[in-house]
Design a protein around this motif. Sequence first.
Motif, PDB file in Angstrom:
ATOM      1  N   THR A  19      24.456  -0.705  -1.646  1.00  0.00           N
ATOM      2  CA  THR A  19      25.790  -1.188  -1.295  1.00  0.00           C
ATOM      3  C   THR A  19      25.843  -1.453   0.203  1.00  0.00           C
ATOM      4  OG1 THR A  19      27.026   0.784  -0.568  1.00  0.00           O
ATOM      5  CG2 THR A  19      26.616   0.570  -2.925  1.00  0.00           C
ATOM      6  N   ASN A  20      26.917  -2.127   0.637  1.00  0.00           N
ATOM      7  CA  ASN A  20      27.171  -2.298   2.071  1.00  0.00           C
ATOM      8  C   ASN A  20      28.262  -1.353   2.552  1.00  0.00           C
ATOM      9  OD1 ASN A  20      25.329  -4.397   2.773  1.00  0.00           O
ATOM     10  ND2 ASN A  20      26.622  -5.844   1.649  1.00  0.00           N
ATOM     11  N   ASP A  21      28.679  -0.435   1.685  1.00  0.00           N
ATOM     12  CA  ASP A  21      29.721   0.512   2.032  1.00  0.00           C
ATOM     13  C   ASP A  21      29.120   1.633   2.885  1.00  0.00           C
ATOM     14  OD1 ASP A  21      32.533   1.618   1.503  1.00  0.00           O
ATOM     15  OD2 ASP A  21      31.262   3.275   0.842  1.00  0.00           O
ATOM     16  N   LEU A  22      29.620   1.786   4.106  1.00  0.00           N
ATOM     17  CA  LEU A  22      28.989   2.681   5.068  1.00  0.00           C
ATOM     18  C   LEU A  22      28.967   4.131   4.611  1.00  0.00           C
ATOM     19  CD1 LEU A  22      27.663   3.149   7.763  1.00  0.00           C
ATOM     20  CD2 LEU A  22      29.926   3.183   8.835  1.00  0.00           C
ATOM     21  N   SER A  23      30.077   4.640   4.125  1.00  0.00           N
ATOM     22  CA  SER A  23      30.108   6.046   3.710  1.00  0.00           C
ATOM     23  C   SER A  23      29.180   6.289   2.527  1.00  0.00           C
ATOM     24  CB  SER A  23      31.540   6.470   3.355  1.00  0.00           C
ATOM     25  OG  SER A  23      32.050   5.714   2.276  1.00  0.00           O
ATOM     26  N   GLY A  53      12.252  -1.167  15.954  1.00  0.00           N
ATOM     27  CA  GLY A  53      12.826  -2.461  15.622  1.00  0.00           C
ATOM     28  C   GLY A  53      14.306  -2.424  15.952  1.00  0.00           C
ATOM     29  N   MET A  54      14.807  -3.401  16.698  1.00  0.00           N
ATOM     30  CA  MET A  54      16.219  -3.416  17.091  1.00  0.00           C
ATOM     31  C   MET A  54      16.824  -4.777  16.762  1.00  0.00           C
ATOM     32  SD  MET A  54      18.071  -2.174  20.613  1.00  0.00           S
ATOM     33  CE  MET A  54      16.952  -3.054  21.734  1.00  0.00           C
ATOM     34  N   VAL A  55      17.938  -4.746  16.038  1.00  0.00           N
ATOM     35  CA  VAL A  55      18.635  -5.973  15.639  1.00  0.00           C
ATOM     36  C   VAL A  55      20.025  -5.951  16.242  1.00  0.00           C
ATOM     37  CG1 VAL A  55      19.443  -7.394  13.729  1.00  0.00           C
ATOM     38  CG2 VAL A  55      17.377  -6.003  13.447  1.00  0.00           C
ATOM     39  N   PHE A  56      20.348  -6.968  17.015  1.00  0.00           N
ATOM     40  CA  PHE A  56      21.708  -7.171  17.514  1.00  0.00           C
ATOM     41  C   PHE A  56      22.405  -8.134  16.559  1.00  0.00           C
ATOM     42  CE2 PHE A  56      19.223  -6.271  21.388  1.00  0.00           C
ATOM     43  CZ  PHE A  56      19.953  -5.200  21.906  1.00  0.00           C
ATOM     44  N   CYS A  57      23.547  -7.725  16.020  1.00  0.00           N
ATOM     45  CA  CYS A  57      24.207  -8.555  15.014  1.00  0.00           C
ATOM     46  C   CYS A  57      25.694  -8.239  14.962  1.00  0.00           C
ATOM     47  CB  CYS A  57      23.579  -8.325  13.636  1.00  0.00           C
ATOM     48  SG  CYS A  57      23.678  -6.609  13.064  1.00  0.00           S
ATOM     49  N   HIS A  58      26.413  -8.992  14.138  1.00  0.00           N
ATOM     50  CA  HIS A  58      27.842  -8.764  13.951  1.00  0.00           C
ATOM     51  C   HIS A  58      28.058  -7.520  13.101  1.00  0.00           C
ATOM     52  CE1 HIS A  58      32.082  -9.661  12.957  1.00  0.00           C
ATOM     53  NE2 HIS A  58      32.063 -10.347  14.085  1.00  0.00           N
ATOM     54  N   HIS A  59      29.191  -6.865  13.286  1.00  0.00           N
ATOM     55  CA  HIS A  59      29.419  -5.580  12.619  1.00  0.00           C
ATOM     56  C   HIS A  59      29.517  -5.708  11.098  1.00  0.00           C
ATOM     57  CE1 HIS A  59      33.651  -6.850  12.285  1.00  0.00           C
ATOM     58  NE2 HIS A  59      33.810  -5.867  11.421  1.00  0.00           N
ATOM     59  N   ASN A  60      29.844  -6.895  10.587  1.00  0.00           N
ATOM     60  CA  ASN A  60      29.972  -7.027   9.130  1.00  0.00           C
ATOM     61  C   ASN A  60      28.735  -7.640   8.471  1.00  0.00           C
ATOM     62  OD1 ASN A  60      30.187  -9.685   9.890  1.00  0.00           O
ATOM     63  ND2 ASN A  60      32.247 -10.020   9.062  1.00  0.00           N
ATOM     64  N   ALA A  61      27.628  -7.722   9.200  1.00  0.00           N
ATOM     65  CA  ALA A  61      26.373  -8.161   8.584  1.00  0.00           C
ATOM     66  C   ALA A  61      25.963  -7.122   7.537  1.00  0.00           C
ATOM     67  CB  ALA A  61      25.285  -8.295   9.650  1.00  0.00           C
ATOM     68  N   PRO A  62      25.359  -7.545   6.429  1.00  0.00           N
ATOM     69  CA  PRO A  62      25.003  -6.597   5.353  1.00  0.00           C
ATOM     70  C   PRO A  62      23.976  -5.574   5.841  1.00  0.00           C
ATOM     71  CG  PRO A  62      24.044  -8.768   4.953  1.00  0.00           C
ATOM     72  CD  PRO A  62      24.983  -8.930   6.099  1.00  0.00           C
ATOM     73  N   ILE A  63      24.362  -4.321   5.844  1.00  0.00           N
ATOM     74  CA  ILE A  63      23.547  -3.294   6.481  1.00  0.00           C
ATOM     75  C   ILE A  63      22.191  -3.128   5.802  1.00  0.00           C
ATOM     76  CG2 ILE A  63      24.604  -1.429   5.158  1.00  0.00           C
ATOM     77  CD1 ILE A  63      23.254  -1.326   8.804  1.00  0.00           C
ATOM     78  N   HIS A  64      22.119  -3.290   4.478  1.00  0.00           N
ATOM     79  CA  HIS A  64      20.824  -3.102   3.828  1.00  0.00           C
ATOM     80  C   HIS A  64      19.837  -4.190   4.246  1.00  0.00           C
ATOM     81  CE1 HIS A  64      22.876  -5.893   1.108  1.00  0.00           C
ATOM     82  NE2 HIS A  64      21.709  -6.222   0.596  1.00  0.00           N
ATOM     83  N   ARG A  65      20.330  -5.407   4.488  1.00  0.00           N
ATOM     84  CA  ARG A  65      19.448  -6.480   4.930  1.00  0.00           C
ATOM     85  C   ARG A  65      19.084  -6.323   6.408  1.00  0.00           C
ATOM     86  NH1 ARG A  65      22.131 -12.023   3.184  1.00  0.00           N
ATOM     87  NH2 ARG A  65      20.102 -12.846   3.821  1.00  0.00           N
TER      88      ARG A  65
END
Length: 466
Positions: A19-23, A317-329
Amino acid sequence: MNYYLQIEGVNLANFVYDTNDLSTVRGGSFLLLDAAKIIGDIFKDVLKPISTGASLGLFQFQAAEGDAVRDEVKRILSTHDQLKHATFAVDIQPDTGDYRLDREALRARIRWQQMQQPALAIPAWNDVPTEYCEVDRLRPALTARPGPEKQPERVSTSVQKRSEYGRQYKQNFYQQETGRDHLADIEFAYDFKALTSTRMPAYRKLNHKMAVIYLDGNGFGKMRDKTCTNVDLQRQFDHDMTEYRKAALSALLDIMPQDASWLSDPPYRYRLETLMWGGDEILWVVPAWKGWQTLQLFYAQSQSWTWQGTPLRHAGGMVFCHHNAPIHRIKSLAVQLSDLAKETCREQNLFAYTVLESFDYIGQGLTAALQERYGATDMFVLNAEHMSTIETALPDLKQTFPRRKLHEIVLRLRHEREAAEHELNKVLCELDQTSLDAWYKLQNCFGDNTPALCYNIAELWDYAGL
């Protein structure tokens, strides 16, 4: 008779990153981390821990019939209110007196067992017709929880249990891992939006952007297998790794009260999310304007780590991205970047990074995307030893190097390199001495290959030296 018993959470993609749900992601990750501790507590009179970390627990015990102990551990895992939603492999190995051989035999049993079971824990049969879970979009929605804007959200029992655990664990994790009691009273940002939202003028361009940082030990497993020839050495290795991680996390938490940009907009909470911990892997999420500082601090802390005189190095590995990018990807991309650093050299602390303005190109695969965009795949692999120089030199370069010109040069480098380099030389001639000195310092960090130098400066312009 003496036995070894191993439990291992397997098929993480269907329990942590489904899921992309953080909790839910956090809860799944830390339930697997705690599984060995939970089993150890339940069987504290029988099982003696050797190594517990990440999703694995290794124990030793004495029993007339080892199978009975193994079967009871399996039963507990399959009926536990929270752990039953994950998939575990559990097996035993008689102690033959050759610890390394026994350990390998046990691992083989675990892998064989994993291949024989489903890739996810099948939910219990329900007789009531229902919709699918609104979060994982796979399991039946048998319960509800507060969703966006506090509206009820129909979810599976697996999601409910994981998200509950994730919310509860979040506030206790840092105090438990560092042993610092005052952290029990400190709150942390509850979602990526709160973690990345800022009104501070200095970081206005990075509002709602985050840095996802993945760290993985270089060859820790092989080193452990080669040197840990008995149970005592295995325990010492496990203890040392735990203490090293504890020191790094403590150092990171120590700098936060001294810098207001680590605090979220009111109500004030620390901007840090930990999604992987234990073993030799770490996954942190911080605001984009703190990514460089966080990674630099970790490498500074870990520079002195050793095991039996051998330096311990990490690929990052460091990825700079928008906060709503799918976290699993994004997590998967960070792992691929780490692997790219490993391929370059395992004897140094190297990391690779990327900046995503959108995440559409991830589906191509990392190497294909880098080759298409930049004409090379190793251009953004950097040595952690250069981070401090980059941090100080980049602001000096910005003083007189026009950003507009840099973008023009970058756009022309792929197809009009000679013209781009001519334009670059004209710009360099117009820099003041401070900026010119900074350029040559950065050249030592990124290499004298003009595309690599310009691309790195352009990518890090907003993210390093803030």
